[in-house]
Design a protein around this motif. Sequence first.
Motif, PDB file in Angstrom:
ATOM      1  N   PHE A   1     -48.003  -3.803 -42.573  1.00  0.00           N
ATOM      2  CA  PHE A   1     -46.742  -3.378 -41.971  1.00  0.00           C
ATOM      3  C   PHE A   1     -46.827  -1.870 -41.813  1.00  0.00           C
ATOM      4  CE2 PHE A   1     -45.999  -7.265 -44.251  1.00  0.00           C
ATOM      5  CZ  PHE A   1     -45.151  -7.989 -43.439  1.00  0.00           C
ATOM      6  N   VAL A   2     -46.657  -1.377 -40.590  1.00  0.00           N
ATOM      7  CA  VAL A   2     -46.859   0.037 -40.278  1.00  0.00           C
ATOM      8  C   VAL A   2     -45.584   0.659 -39.724  1.00  0.00           C
ATOM      9  CG1 VAL A   2     -48.148   1.656 -38.825  1.00  0.00           C
ATOM     10  CG2 VAL A   2     -49.286  -0.358 -39.744  1.00  0.00           C
TER      11      VAL A   2
ATOM     12  N   ALA B   1     -38.635  -0.374 -43.410  1.00  0.00           N
ATOM     13  CA  ALA B   1     -39.103  -1.196 -44.527  1.00  0.00           C
ATOM     14  C   ALA B   1     -39.266  -2.621 -44.037  1.00  0.00           C
ATOM     15  CB  ALA B   1     -38.109  -1.144 -45.683  1.00  0.00           C
ATOM     16  N   ALA B   2     -40.000  -3.433 -44.789  1.00  0.00           N
ATOM     17  CA  ALA B   2     -40.147  -4.863 -44.503  1.00  0.00           C
ATOM     18  C   ALA B   2     -39.917  -5.610 -45.806  1.00  0.00           C
ATOM     19  CB  ALA B   2     -41.531  -5.161 -43.946  1.00  0.00           C
ATOM     20  N   VAL B   3     -38.848  -6.412 -45.839  1.00  0.00           N
ATOM     21  CA  VAL B   3     -38.476  -7.132 -47.061  1.00  0.00           C
ATOM     22  C   VAL B   3     -38.223  -8.592 -46.702  1.00  0.00           C
ATOM     23  CG1 VAL B   3     -36.830  -7.265 -48.965  1.00  0.00           C
ATOM     24  CG2 VAL B   3     -37.396  -5.049 -47.968  1.00  0.00           C
ATOM     25  N   SER B   4     -38.962  -9.492 -47.350  1.00  0.00           N
ATOM     26  CA  SER B   4     -38.749 -10.912 -47.073  1.00  0.00           C
ATOM     27  C   SER B   4     -37.483 -11.386 -47.768  1.00  0.00           C
ATOM     28  CB  SER B   4     -39.950 -11.740 -47.523  1.00  0.00           C
ATOM     29  OG  SER B   4     -40.119 -11.686 -48.917  1.00  0.00           O
ATOM     30  N   PHE B   5     -36.813 -12.339 -47.140  1.00  0.00           N
ATOM     31  CA  PHE B   5     -35.642 -12.936 -47.773  1.00  0.00           C
ATOM     32  C   PHE B   5     -35.858 -14.436 -47.860  1.00  0.00           C
ATOM     33  CE2 PHE B   5     -34.651 -11.865 -43.337  1.00  0.00           C
ATOM     34  CZ  PHE B   5     -34.246 -13.071 -42.791  1.00  0.00           C
ATOM     35  N   PHE B   6     -35.029 -15.107 -48.553  1.00  0.00           N
ATOM     36  CA  PHE B   6     -35.118 -16.513 -48.952  1.00  0.00           C
ATOM     37  C   PHE B   6     -36.110 -16.664 -50.099  1.00  0.00           C
ATOM     38  CE2 PHE B   6     -33.997 -17.406 -44.317  1.00  0.00           C
ATOM     39  CZ  PHE B   6     -32.648 -17.526 -44.569  1.00  0.00           C
TER      40      PHE B   6
ATOM     41  N   GLY C   1     -40.842  -1.562 -49.809  1.00  0.00           N
ATOM     42  CA  GLY C   1     -40.202  -0.313 -50.192  1.00  0.00           C
ATOM     43  C   GLY C   1     -40.001   0.527 -48.944  1.00  0.00           C
ATOM     44  N   VAL C   2     -39.449   1.702 -49.096  1.00  0.00           N
ATOM     45  CA  VAL C   2     -39.200   2.582 -47.950  1.00  0.00           C
ATOM     46  C   VAL C   2     -40.518   3.168 -47.461  1.00  0.00           C
ATOM     47  CG1 VAL C   2     -38.049   4.697 -47.183  1.00  0.00           C
ATOM     48  CG2 VAL C   2     -36.864   3.113 -48.728  1.00  0.00           C
ATOM     49  N   LEU C   3     -40.768   3.003 -46.175  1.00  0.00           N
ATOM     50  CA  LEU C   3     -41.968   3.562 -45.544  1.00  0.00           C
ATOM     51  C   LEU C   3     -41.554   4.680 -44.606  1.00  0.00           C
ATOM     52  CD1 LEU C   3     -43.826   0.244 -44.611  1.00  0.00           C
ATOM     53  CD2 LEU C   3     -44.267   1.742 -46.566  1.00  0.00           C
ATOM     54  N   MET C   4     -41.962   5.866 -44.913  1.00  0.00           N
ATOM     55  CA  MET C   4     -41.697   7.000 -44.044  1.00  0.00           C
ATOM     56  C   MET C   4     -42.649   6.949 -42.848  1.00  0.00           C
ATOM     57  SD  MET C   4     -39.174   8.254 -45.597  1.00  0.00           S
ATOM     58  CE  MET C   4     -38.894   9.673 -44.563  1.00  0.00           C
ATOM     59  N   PRO C   5     -42.337   7.638 -41.751  1.00  0.00           N
ATOM     60  CA  PRO C   5     -43.249   7.648 -40.607  1.00  0.00           C
ATOM     61  C   PRO C   5     -44.677   7.992 -41.039  1.00  0.00           C
ATOM     62  CG  PRO C   5     -41.178   8.651 -39.990  1.00  0.00           C
ATOM     63  CD  PRO C   5     -41.117   8.412 -41.481  1.00  0.00           C
TER      64      PRO C   5
ATOM     65  N   ALA D   1     -35.100  -3.214 -44.282  1.00  0.00           N
ATOM     66  CA  ALA D   1     -34.034  -2.885 -45.232  1.00  0.00           C
ATOM     67  C   ALA D   1     -33.218  -1.669 -44.786  1.00  0.00           C
ATOM     68  CB  ALA D   1     -34.625  -2.640 -46.616  1.00  0.00           C
ATOM     69  N   ILE D   2     -33.772  -0.828 -43.942  1.00  0.00           N
ATOM     70  CA  ILE D   2     -33.071   0.355 -43.447  1.00  0.00           C
ATOM     71  C   ILE D   2     -32.195  -0.011 -42.244  1.00  0.00           C
ATOM     72  CG2 ILE D   2     -33.318   2.760 -42.695  1.00  0.00           C
ATOM     73  CD1 ILE D   2     -34.586   2.130 -45.488  1.00  0.00           C
ATOM     74  N   PHE D   3     -32.734  -0.832 -41.357  1.00  0.00           N
ATOM     75  CA  PHE D   3     -32.037  -1.312 -40.161  1.00  0.00           C
ATOM     76  C   PHE D   3     -32.061  -2.841 -40.211  1.00  0.00           C
ATOM     77  CE2 PHE D   3     -33.949   2.786 -39.132  1.00  0.00           C
ATOM     78  CZ  PHE D   3     -32.834   3.495 -38.722  1.00  0.00           C
TER      79      PHE D   3
END
Length: 106
Positions: free
Chosen positions: A48-49, A59-64, A71-75, A94-96
């Motif tokens: 995830f970039v 960020a990329a966070v799975s749900f279910f 976690g938070v990924l800065m540019p 998670a940010i948007f």
Amino acid sequence: GAVAGATVTLGRIWDAANQRPGASENTVAQNAMSPQHLRVPKGTTVTFVNPADNRSAHAAVSFFEYEFDSGVLMPGQSFTHTFGAAGEYFYNDAIFPQNTGKIVVY
């Protein structure tokens, strides 16, 4: 997975005509994961970039099933996760949080 190189670009809409992530950041579209639907074989490591030229953290966070959390990924930062089990993994930014995606592992 092969077209995208097992990589999800955060905050970008897929450019279908050119078969790659779009050139500019999008923080409002539901499909601002590039690609929004990724299909990969079991055992694949997905990256995830957050592109360096994005202006915002993502960020990329799975749900279910809570399979991964970048976690938070800065540019310019990235996160990897290896999928060891077949299934459908839904995630969002998670940010948007309106930005969503799905990874199908077979």
